[in-house]
Scaffold this motif. Structure first.
Motif, PDB file in Angstrom:
ATOM      1  N   GLU A 200       8.432  -7.280  19.313  1.00 32.97           N
ATOM      2  CA  GLU A 200      10.029  -5.975  20.006  1.00 32.97           C
ATOM      3  C   GLU A 200      10.896  -6.602  20.918  1.00 32.97           C
ATOM      4  O   GLU A 200      10.716  -7.319  21.346  1.00 32.97           O
ATOM      5  N   PHE A 201      11.889  -6.784  19.888  1.00 32.47           N
ATOM      6  CA  PHE A 201      12.988  -6.478  21.224  1.00 32.47           C
ATOM      7  C   PHE A 201      14.201  -4.857  21.414  1.00 32.47           C
ATOM      8  O   PHE A 201      13.477  -4.502  20.619  1.00 32.47           O
ATOM      9  N   ASP A 202      14.252  -5.898  22.499  1.00 30.56           N
ATOM     10  CA  ASP A 202      14.947  -4.457  23.389  1.00 30.56           C
ATOM     11  C   ASP A 202      16.976  -4.469  22.571  1.00 30.56           C
ATOM     12  O   ASP A 202      17.095  -5.160  22.279  1.00 30.56           O
ATOM     13  N   MET A 203      17.780  -3.804  23.395  1.00 33.97           N
ATOM     14  CA  MET A 203      18.999  -3.654  22.723  1.00 33.97           C
ATOM     15  C   MET A 203      19.647  -4.703  23.572  1.00 33.97           C
ATOM     16  O   MET A 203      20.883  -4.660  22.820  1.00 33.97           O
ATOM     17  N   ASN A 204      18.884  -5.519  24.678  1.00 36.78           N
ATOM     18  CA  ASN A 204      20.171  -6.456  24.869  1.00 36.78           C
ATOM     19  C   ASN A 204      19.791  -7.986  24.446  1.00 36.78           C
ATOM     20  O   ASN A 204      19.943  -8.662  24.292  1.00 36.78           O
ATOM     21  N   ARG A 225      13.245 -20.975  23.373  1.00 39.69           N
ATOM     22  CA  ARG A 225      13.400 -22.341  22.420  1.00 39.69           C
ATOM     23  C   ARG A 225      13.908 -21.803  21.188  1.00 39.69           C
ATOM     24  O   ARG A 225      14.911 -21.645  20.314  1.00 39.69           O
ATOM     25  N   ALA A 226      13.248 -20.959  20.584  1.00 41.61           N
ATOM     26  CA  ALA A 226      13.525 -19.426  19.343  1.00 41.61           C
ATOM     27  C   ALA A 226      14.600 -19.627  19.464  1.00 41.61           C
ATOM     28  O   ALA A 226      15.464 -18.993  18.922  1.00 41.61           O
ATOM     29  N   LEU A 227      14.530 -18.388  20.667  1.00 41.85           N
ATOM     30  CA  LEU A 227      15.479 -17.240  20.645  1.00 41.85           C
ATOM     31  C   LEU A 227      16.881 -18.616  20.619  1.00 41.85           C
ATOM     32  O   LEU A 227      18.690 -17.515  19.883  1.00 41.85           O
ATOM     33  N   SER A 228      16.863 -18.870  21.562  1.00 39.60           N
ATOM     34  CA  SER A 228      18.021 -20.320  20.813  1.00 39.60           C
ATOM     35  C   SER A 228      18.630 -20.555  19.702  1.00 39.60           C
ATOM     36  O   SER A 228      19.692 -20.492  19.210  1.00 39.60           O
ATOM     37  N   ASP A 229      17.318 -21.416  19.277  1.00 34.77           N
ATOM     38  CA  ASP A 229      17.600 -21.463  17.895  1.00 34.77           C
ATOM     39  C   ASP A 229      18.910 -20.653  16.407  1.00 34.77           C
ATOM     40  O   ASP A 229      18.811 -20.259  15.932  1.00 34.77           O
ATOM     41  N   MET A 230      18.048 -19.117  17.288  1.00 34.83           N
ATOM     42  CA  MET A 230      18.368 -18.077  16.965  1.00 34.83           C
ATOM     43  C   MET A 230      19.520 -17.590  17.038  1.00 34.83           C
ATOM     44  O   MET A 230      20.472 -16.581  16.444  1.00 34.83           O
ATOM     45  N   GLY A 231      20.504 -18.117  17.732  1.00 36.15           N
ATOM     46  CA  GLY A 231      21.854 -18.416  17.862  1.00 36.15           C
ATOM     47  C   GLY A 231      21.457 -17.127  19.714  1.00 36.15           C
ATOM     48  O   GLY A 231      22.712 -16.537  19.937  1.00 36.15           O
ATOM     49  N   LEU A 232      20.576 -16.238  19.618  1.00 35.50           N
ATOM     50  CA  LEU A 232      20.456 -15.772  20.733  1.00 35.50           C
ATOM     51  C   LEU A 232      20.200 -16.308  22.239  1.00 35.50           C
ATOM     52  O   LEU A 232      19.611 -16.833  22.916  1.00 35.50           O
ATOM     53  N   HIS A 233      21.440 -16.902  22.606  1.00 41.11           N
ATOM     54  CA  HIS A 233      21.230 -17.809  24.213  1.00 41.11           C
ATOM     55  C   HIS A 233      21.252 -16.933  25.368  1.00 41.11           C
ATOM     56  O   HIS A 233      21.806 -15.824  25.041  1.00 41.11           O
ATOM     57  N   ASP A 234      20.269 -17.655  26.469  1.00 43.92           N
ATOM     58  CA  ASP A 234      20.383 -17.263  28.171  1.00 43.92           C
ATOM     59  C   ASP A 234      19.895 -15.770  27.687  1.00 43.92           C
ATOM     60  O   ASP A 234      19.418 -14.871  28.187  1.00 43.92           O
ATOM     61  N   LYS A 235      18.498 -15.377  26.622  1.00 35.94           N
ATOM     62  CA  LYS A 235      18.056 -14.037  26.426  1.00 35.94           C
ATOM     63  C   LYS A 235      16.241 -14.855  26.812  1.00 35.94           C
ATOM     64  O   LYS A 235      15.891 -16.060  26.566  1.00 35.94           O
ATOM     65  N   ASN A 236      15.728 -14.123  27.140  1.00 33.86           N
ATOM     66  CA  ASN A 236      14.309 -14.032  27.707  1.00 33.86           C
ATOM     67  C   ASN A 236      13.933 -13.141  26.676  1.00 33.86           C
ATOM     68  O   ASN A 236      13.319 -12.425  26.432  1.00 33.86           O
ATOM     69  N   THR A 237      12.331 -13.819  26.305  1.00 32.97           N
ATOM     70  CA  THR A 237      11.050 -13.837  26.208  1.00 32.97           C
ATOM     71  C   THR A 237       9.490 -13.068  27.952  1.00 32.97           C
ATOM     72  O   THR A 237       9.382 -13.471  28.521  1.00 32.97           O
ATOM     73  N   ARG A 238       9.439 -12.052  27.444  1.00 31.64           N
ATOM     74  CA  ARG A 238       8.263 -11.700  27.373  1.00 31.64           C
ATOM     75  C   ARG A 238       6.920 -11.902  27.438  1.00 31.64           C
ATOM     76  O   ARG A 238       6.794 -10.867  26.190  1.00 31.64           O
ATOM     77  N   ILE A 239       6.271 -12.245  27.543  1.00 34.69           N
ATOM     78  CA  ILE A 239       4.830 -11.962  27.101  1.00 34.69           C
ATOM     79  C   ILE A 239       3.950 -11.331  27.211  1.00 34.69           C
ATOM     80  O   ILE A 239       3.500 -11.360  28.574  1.00 34.69           O
ATOM     81  N   ILE A 240       2.977 -10.623  26.993  1.00 34.22           N
ATOM     82  CA  ILE A 240       1.575  -9.193  27.049  1.00 34.22           C
ATOM     83  C   ILE A 240       0.566 -10.354  26.589  1.00 34.22           C
ATOM     84  O   ILE A 240       0.756 -10.332  25.422  1.00 34.22           O
ATOM     85  N   VAL A 241      -0.181 -10.448  27.711  1.00 32.52           N
ATOM     86  CA  VAL A 241      -1.451 -10.659  27.187  1.00 32.52           C
ATOM     87  C   VAL A 241      -2.696 -10.145  27.305  1.00 32.52           C
ATOM     88  O   VAL A 241      -3.076  -9.394  27.837  1.00 32.52           O
ATOM     89  N   PHE A 266      13.497  -9.882  14.815  1.00 36.19           N
ATOM     90  CA  PHE A 266      14.832  -9.591  15.241  1.00 36.19           C
ATOM     91  C   PHE A 266      15.901  -8.352  13.855  1.00 36.19           C
ATOM     92  O   PHE A 266      17.348  -8.210  13.912  1.00 36.19           O
ATOM     93  N   GLN A 267      15.246  -9.223  12.740  1.00 36.25           N
ATOM     94  CA  GLN A 267      16.290  -9.214  11.349  1.00 36.25           C
ATOM     95  C   GLN A 267      15.987  -7.342  11.413  1.00 36.25           C
ATOM     96  O   GLN A 267      16.888  -6.738  10.552  1.00 36.25           O
TER      97      GLN A 267
END
Lengths: 798, 159
Positions: A200-204, A225-241, A266-267
């Motif tokens: 899930e993505f937020d609006m940032n 790294r995948a977010l960077s590959d998608m052009g979303l540079h300096d974005k972060n992933t929060r992982i909840i287990v 994202f799409q």
């Protein structure tokens, strides 16, 4: 610390009541508002060029929100060699290759849409064994590497090698030699809870992903790294287990389905959930790596090993995940199980068009111990020495350094061997008339972390509240093994609070401290070491504050006590003078002076201390953080040298079997397992780990094989892929824990999650040999193989 | 296609409208939100979805929803009554280390409950027969069988 209050006592797991009530929430149970369901279109060929992908019909289906392929979505690479793409571009290299994916408003529509996707292929010749793939002139499975450099063969660019001593001298010194080629199959981990995630993505454009992972912090790096590959540079992933329905190694890498969920989320701008069905789990998740091992060992006339030579070939499958690094663990038994100088070990890994492989419990050790311990019995036979005596002659001892440079601190192998021999009545031969026999096999495994990355560290944050509760934030993953249970006990023991006052928070990369991953039996070892460090820091702070607060608060206690007990005379003890930090202790959340008389009023409740410091002006809070990195080394795997773990777990398992020579069926009569666990932390949890690993070992030995034909998985369900049920596990298991109290181990304990699986198969094979004189060299030991071997044996005798 | 069915769920009467192709597990998990019942294979091979219908343990993934009309269903959520206290069989699993990842646990407990309800004094063989359709990958079953035996003994002692 020998008189433990909680360590070693029978205690219930804190997560068990919710699990028993059906209240634990797994990925399958989670929903997010506006959530869509993702489904993947996998390849129809094992090796082919993709000519054309037609998604038009799928896109037109009512309820479909997105259809993605490599043509309309960014290129996202995965795997530690970066040789895999989330969505395949020009070529497919295995049946499980992901070609397209759909997000729809319900799972049925998503499934229907996937069926509407049509792909045109140009089939290429497939390579389904290392032998075919290594032949000169074989087609290349990867024409280039991840950087686009041309490749010339199907070998992986990874080297695992060890040479020590003088192999030729060792061979000359050998009076007896035994040689064999042993193989192991691909095996599915069979977690009862299948793989899945919600992205899930937020609006940032920051990502939150609920993931079934054992490596949340490395996964965060992969996904960023995948977010960077998608052009979303300096974005972060929060992982909840969420609660995990078993992992057994499946969560040690990130998976294409996770990246696909991220791309779909994202799409569409909506949360997307992908959960595998059981047949998808079997066919499209990375199983245990298969292996072929050539082994030669020799010994002198006294039975002392003089050399060991090992060559391993692995069918890597089409892409690279952690299955490719099993040889890094195989080296441990190859160099260090039993005393042997003059060792040669080499492994080669070959790309094929089979499914690629990943971690599973034991990680190369069961594969290698299968060959080694079967061959030990063969060599004992050549030398005319009893297999148990032969092992005792070559037994590892404490405080030795092995050819790989493993620094053995404590070692209970001798005691384990003796225990199994005694409990199995080793000297008393089984009744031959009934085709019964006994066998044993041992193991060595990492028991004090395993440095396979530069860091082998783990963090812990403890936060105390107004009520003396301890809120723990830890980066290790509870996946059913009981990590939270031992962490709770470790904190309670080391800090001096009751276990019910310890709360382990859900794993979330945004709140929990870094941890390299829950693998290599390191969970309990790491968690409890962090618990001890953090508790010591907190106790220092608590006792420092108590110096100031203890006299005034205890004075109040005394006044109250006197009111209730008129005429009470307090003992002659100057608690004001005695209130020095070094004289304090704490037990069950009660702070007291160690040498003070035990009076009901003469202690300070931890909660009261906290409320006092929270509410006073210019107050303070009590939290602490620690980061523990064990004293071990990152080995040089190309040279096969380095002390990978702070301490090593040893064990021996024995088994008595009965072989039905008419049907070829093997019946296990009883099992004995003796493990050097360092120290028992939580008896029921420890037993559960060994029993469970034994059952997986029995499956590995007798039943399990992920069958494939030209790369296609033939048995993707529990009907055709049999794991042991309660009926197969119908024999007595005698467990014995050897406590060696390792100085590196928390409370003396070593890691024990994997060892029970490791020697199970060779112990069974050795028992079968003892029973009917046949040596099976490829797992699983099916009735067909037994009957064929018996027929061959009979023919050779006639 | 859509039909209305009514049945007793954990002691209370419920009425739901279901599509023809839905299975009992879909009604329980999706319509009723009772996610304690797990789906781990979808074809009756693993027992994770076991619930009790009219006293018998069944695989809810193979059970057509419309056939539940007029019947009584007990799920894992129906065992702990009052809501904050585990039933004896659930508590037995907790007390004897029979739970690890927990994904098979609800189904395993329902099979054990169906057994003990009809046979309060089962032999080792009868326990194994009752649980042979429930797969567990974590425990090796030793502590599960032990838990069922102890609960049976405990319940017998109370009578």
């Amino acid at each position: 610390m020998n008189n433990f209050r909680y360590i070693g006592k029978e205690t219930r797991r804190p997560d068990a009541p919710d699990k028993a009530a059906g209240k634990a929430h797994y990925i399958h149970d989670l929903r997010r508002p506006g959530m869509l369901y993702g489904k993947i279109k996998f390849s129809d060929h094992p090796h082919a060029r993709i000519k054309h992908i037609d998604t038009s019909k799928a896109e037109r289906l009512n309820g479909v929100r997105a259809v993605i392929t490599s043509n309309n979505s960014p290129e996202v690479r995965l795997g530690f060699l970066r040789d895999n793409l989330a969505l395949k571009k020009d070529k497919v290299r295995q049946y499980r290759d992901e070609i397209a994916a759909v997000a729809a408003i319900d799972p049925d529509i998503a499934e229907e849409a996937v069926e509407l996707i049509k792909v045109e292929y140009e089939p290429l010749p497939g390579l389904f064994s290392p032998r075919e793939a290594m032949k000169k002139g074989s087609p290349l499975i990867h024409e280039t590497d991840a950087q686009g450099r041309p490749r010339t063969d199907n070998l992986l660019p990874l080297r695992f090698h060890h040479e020590s001593g003088d192999l030729d001298a060792g061979k000359r010194a050998a009076k007896y030699v035994a040689e064999g080629e042993f193989s192991t199959p691909r095996v599915q981990q069979c977690c009862m809870g299948t793989a899945g995630c919600i992205a899930e993505f937020d609006m940032n454009n920051n990502l939150t992903i609920w993931a079934k992972t054992q490596i949340p912090f490395l996964a965060q790096r992969d996904f960023n790294r995948a977010l960077s590959d998608m052009g979303l540079h300096d974005k972060n992933t929060r992982i909840i287990v969420p609660t995990i329905g078993g992992a057994f190694g499946t969560g040690l890498d990130t998976h294409a389905y996770e990246y696909i969920a991220i791309l779909l989320a994202f799409q569409t701008g909506q949360p997307v959930k992908i959960v595998y069905t059981r047949d998808e789990e079997f066919a499209y998740l990375s199983p245990r790596q298969s292996s072929t091992t050539k082994i030669i060992q020799g010994c002198d006339q006294n039975g002392k090993l003089t050399f060991r030579q090992v060559e391993v070939t692995q069918d890597n499958g089409a892409y690279t995940s952690w299955g490719a690094t099993y040889p890094s663990v195989m080296m441990i038994p190859a160099t260090s199980l039993y005393r042997v100088s003059n060792v040669y070990f080499n492994a080669q890994l070959v790309y094929t068009n089979n499914t690629y492989c990943q971690a599973m419990r034991g990680y190369g050790n069961p594969e290698h111990t299968w060959a080694l311990e079967s061959n030990m019995d063969e060599l004992a036979g050549e030398a005319g020495i009893d297999p148990y005596e032969f092992r005792m002659i070559n037994c590892n001892r404490p405080k030795e350094t092995t050819p790989m440079g493993l620094k053995v601190s404590t070692c209970g192998l001798k005691e384990c061997l003796e225990t199994v021999a005694k409990k199995l009545d080793w000297k008393k031969k089984s009744k031959k008339g009934k085709c019964r026999g006994k066998g044993m096999a041992s193991l060595v495994h990492v028991g004090g972390g395993a440095r396979i990355y530069r860091s082998d560290a783990s963090g812990l944050i403890l936060k105390l509240d107004d009520f003396g509760n301890v809120n723990a934030f830890h980066g290790g993953v509870e996946m059913g093994q009981g990590l939270h249970s031992v962490l709770t006990l470790g904190i309670a023991e080391a800090l001096g609070v009751r276990p019910e006052k310890v709360f382990i928070n859900p794993l979330d990369t945004s709140t929990c401290p870094w941890d390299v991953g829950t693998h290599a039996s390191r969970g309990a070892f790491m968690a409890c070491n962090t618990a001890i460090l953090a508790a010591n820091k907190l106790r220092d702070k608590i006792f420092e504050l108590a110096e100031e607060l203890f006299p005034q608060e205890v004075e109040k206690n005394l006044e109250k006590f006197r009111k209730k007990n008129p005429g009470y005379k307090p003992p002659d003890f100057d608690f004001v003078k005695a209130a020095k930090r070094e004289r304090f202790d704490m037990q069950d959340g009660s702070i007291f002076i160690k040498d003070a008389p035990r009076e009901p009023w003469l202690s300070l409740d931890l909660g009261r201390l906290l409320r006092t410091i929270h509410f006073r002006t210019q107050g303070q809070m009590l939290t602490t953080e620690v980061f523990y990195d064990p004293p071990n080394e990152l080995p040089d795997f190309e040279k096969g040298f380095g002390n990978i773990s702070a301490t090593y777990a040893y064990g021996t398992q024995g088994v008595e079997v009965e072989v039905d020579t008419e049907t070829g069926e093997v019946r296990i009569m009883r099992m004995v397992a003796a493990h050097d666990v360092g120290k028992v932390l939580n008896p029921p949890a420890l037993k559960g780990q060994i029993y469970g690993a034994l059952a997986q070992g029995v499956g590995y030995a007798l039943y399990e094989e992920l069958l494939s034909q030209k790369g296609k998985i033939l048995n993707p369900n529990f009907r055709d892929y049999k794991i042991p049920t309660v009926q197969e596990m119908n024999f007595p298991v005698d467990l014995e824990f050897i406590e060696t109290n390792d100085s590196f181990g928390p409370f003396g304990a070593k890691g024990v999650a994997e060892p029970g699986l490791v020697p199970t198969a060779p112990a069974i094979a050795n028992a079968i040999y003892d029973a009917v004189g046949i040596r099976i060299r490829d797992l699983p030991i099916t009735p067909e193989k037994i009957l064929a071997a018996l027929k061959k044996l009979k023919a050779s005798k006639d | 296609m859509k039909t209305e069915i009514s049945f007793i769920l954990n002691g209370s009467e419920v009425k739901v409208t279901v599509d023809g192709h839905l299975r009992l597990i879909d009604v329980l998990r999706n319509t009723m939100g009772l996610t304690g019942t797990k789906e781990a294979c979808g074809e009756g091979e693993c027992g994770a979805c076991t619930v009790i219908v009219d006293g018998k343990a069944v695989n809810s993934c193979l059970y057509p929803a419309h056939e539940i009309e007029g019947k009584s269903v007990i799920t894992i959520e129906g065992l702990h009554v009052p809501k904050h206290k585990l039933s004896k069989i659930q508590q037995g699993f907790v007390d004897h280390g029979a739970i690890q990842c927990g994904f098979c646990t609800p189904g395993m407990i329902m099979s054990a409950k169906a057994l003990l309800d009809s046979n309060p004094n089962p032999s080792d063989k009868e326990i194994r027969e009752a649980l042979q359709g429930n797969l567990c990958r974590c425990t090796g079953y030793v502590q599960i069988v032990e838990a069922v035996k102890r609960v049976a003994r405990q319940m017998k002692g109370k009578q």
